[in-house]
Design an enzyme around this catalytic site. Structure first.
Site, short mmCIF file in Angstrom:
data_model
loop_
_atom_site.label_atom_id
_atom_site.label_comp_id
_atom_site.label_asym_id
_atom_site.label_seq_id
_atom_site.Cartn_x
_atom_site.Cartn_y
_atom_site.Cartn_z
N CYS A 168 0.82 -1.22 0.00
CA CYS A 168 0.00 0.00 0.00
C CYS A 168 0.85 1.26 0.00
O CYS A 168 1.31 1.71 1.05
CB CYS A 168 -0.94 0.00 1.21
SG CYS A 168 -1.93 1.49 1.30
N CYS A 171 -0.52 4.14 2.08
CA CYS A 171 -0.30 4.02 3.52
C CYS A 171 1.17 4.28 3.88
O CYS A 171 1.46 4.86 4.91
CB CYS A 171 -0.64 2.61 4.01
SG CYS A 171 -2.08 1.87 3.27
N ASP A 172 2.10 3.81 3.04
CA ASP A 172 3.51 3.72 3.47
C ASP A 172 4.49 4.62 2.72
O ASP A 172 5.67 4.67 3.08
CB ASP A 172 3.98 2.26 3.34
CG ASP A 172 3.19 1.34 4.26
OD1 ASP A 172 2.68 1.83 5.27
OD2 ASP A 172 3.08 0.14 3.96
#
Ligand code: NAP
Length: 318
Positions: free
Chosen positions: A135, A138-139
């Site tokens: 992701c 997200c990261d």
């Protein structure tokens, strides 16, 4: 045991589940939606959505999902934020277990979506969250000014690479063939981004590192030649698998997707499009649809499932 018997229990809280909730409650059905501990589905992991109708400038994926959820809740759907752990489609009313409690429903809509697939190369499991991710949204933050790899050749890989290119020093897309399957529009955006490079005919066969990812071993799928590449992060974007592992007593296809069993009336006309192998259990969204997988099609399928469930319940009530 919760003694309430719901008319409709919806499993899943992506666009399919939430849209099913909107339609079921507006049909006057007592509706429970089991959202899961990570509610909202794949759109919670995406950025700007420009292809969902009604938003002139586009809308961020998580914002769209919060809006859908608020709309569903405002209309009166009960929402639980826990995971479904068991679903028994052999009992009538159907029984669904979540958060240690059993919930009973006259009908069920399965809209549990699909999750990212991992590469499963040696070292991946140990290095998940330590440099290996599925992701970018997200990261990406953790890879500011670093070098990263994206594995895959579909729209997800293009999207991950574009998101990462906003913050990283470089992005290398590793693809096992010599052509992407992504849409031309997404490919164009990738080819225009100078930070993104592509390594064709290449497979990632091993991750190195213990506390964190240090390098990967890449193999040319034509020549068989291997190379070690120092890298800070790897993002896997090679597709999805349906969330159907806990379902028993319902037909799934060889990849685990729920099989729809379109039903016709006595005149041979289409009756239910979202029905499954179990009467009274309907499905919508990515858990049964590996072809379109769009937010708007998932929402449409969720609508169909709720309309079908309502019509089926009316027939039972006659
Ligand atoms: P996908 O279209 O199935 O693409 C998966 C990619 O991963 C393919 O290029 C495939 O290679 C590669 N792959 C699969 N298994 C692999 C393995 N074991 N090792 C190496 N590579 C592997 O999946 P997706 O990209 O997740 O997209 C799914 C659907 O969602 C599509 O319909 C897509 O259009 C849609 N989507 C749309 C958007 C958007 O519009 N913004 C964003 C994301 C996804 P091959 O090509 O060689 O098979």
């Amino acid at each position: 045991m919760n003694e309430t018997i719901y008319d409709v229990i919806i499993l899943g809280s992506g666009p399919a589940g939430l849209t099913a909730g909107i339609y079921a409650i507006r049909a006057g059905r007592k509706t429970l939606l089991i959202a899961g501990s990570r509610w909202g589905g794949q759109l919670m992991l995406t950025t700007l959505v420009e292809n969902y109708p009604g938003f002139v400038e586009g809308i961020e994926g998580p914002e769209l999902m919060v809006n859908m959820r608020n709309q569903t809740e405002r209309l009166g759907v009960e929402i639980l934020n826990s995971d479904v752990t068991e679903a028994d489609f052999n009992k009538k009313p159907f029984e669904v277990k979540s958060d240690g409690k059993i919930f009973k429903g006259k009908s069920v809509i399965i809209a549990t979506g699909a999750d990212s697939i991992w590469l499963e190369a040696p070292g991946e499991l140990q290095l998940r969250g330590k440099g290996v991710s599925t992701c970018a949204t997200c990261d990406a933050f953790f890879f500011r000014d670093k070098d990263v790899i994206v594995v895959g050749g579909g729209d997800s890989a293009m999207e991950e690479a574009l998101v990462l290119s906003q913050v990283t020093k470089s992005v290398t897309i590793i693809h096992r063939r010599n052509a992407f399957r992504a849409s031309i529009a997404m490919q164009d955006r990738v080819f225009k981004e100078i930070k993104i490079k592509v390594k064709w005919n290449t497979e990632l066969i091993k991750y190195n590192g213990t506390a964190k990812l240090e390098s990967v071993i890449l193999k040319n799928s034509k020549s068989g030649k291997e190379e070690v590449k120092k890298i800070d992060g790897v993002f896997i974007a090679i597709g999805h698998k349906p969330n159907t592992g806990i379902f028993k007593g319902i037909d799934l296809d060889e990849k685990g997707y729920v099989v729809r069993k379109v039903t016709k009336d006595e005149k041979g006309l289409l009756k239910f499009r979202s029905s499954t192998s179990v009467e009274g259990v309907f499905t919508g969204g990515d858990v049964h649809d590996y072809r379109y997988r769009q937010a708007v099609t998932a929402a449409g399928f969720g609508c169909m499932a709720a309309l079908d469930a309502d019509k089926w319940l009316m027939e039972q009530e006659k």
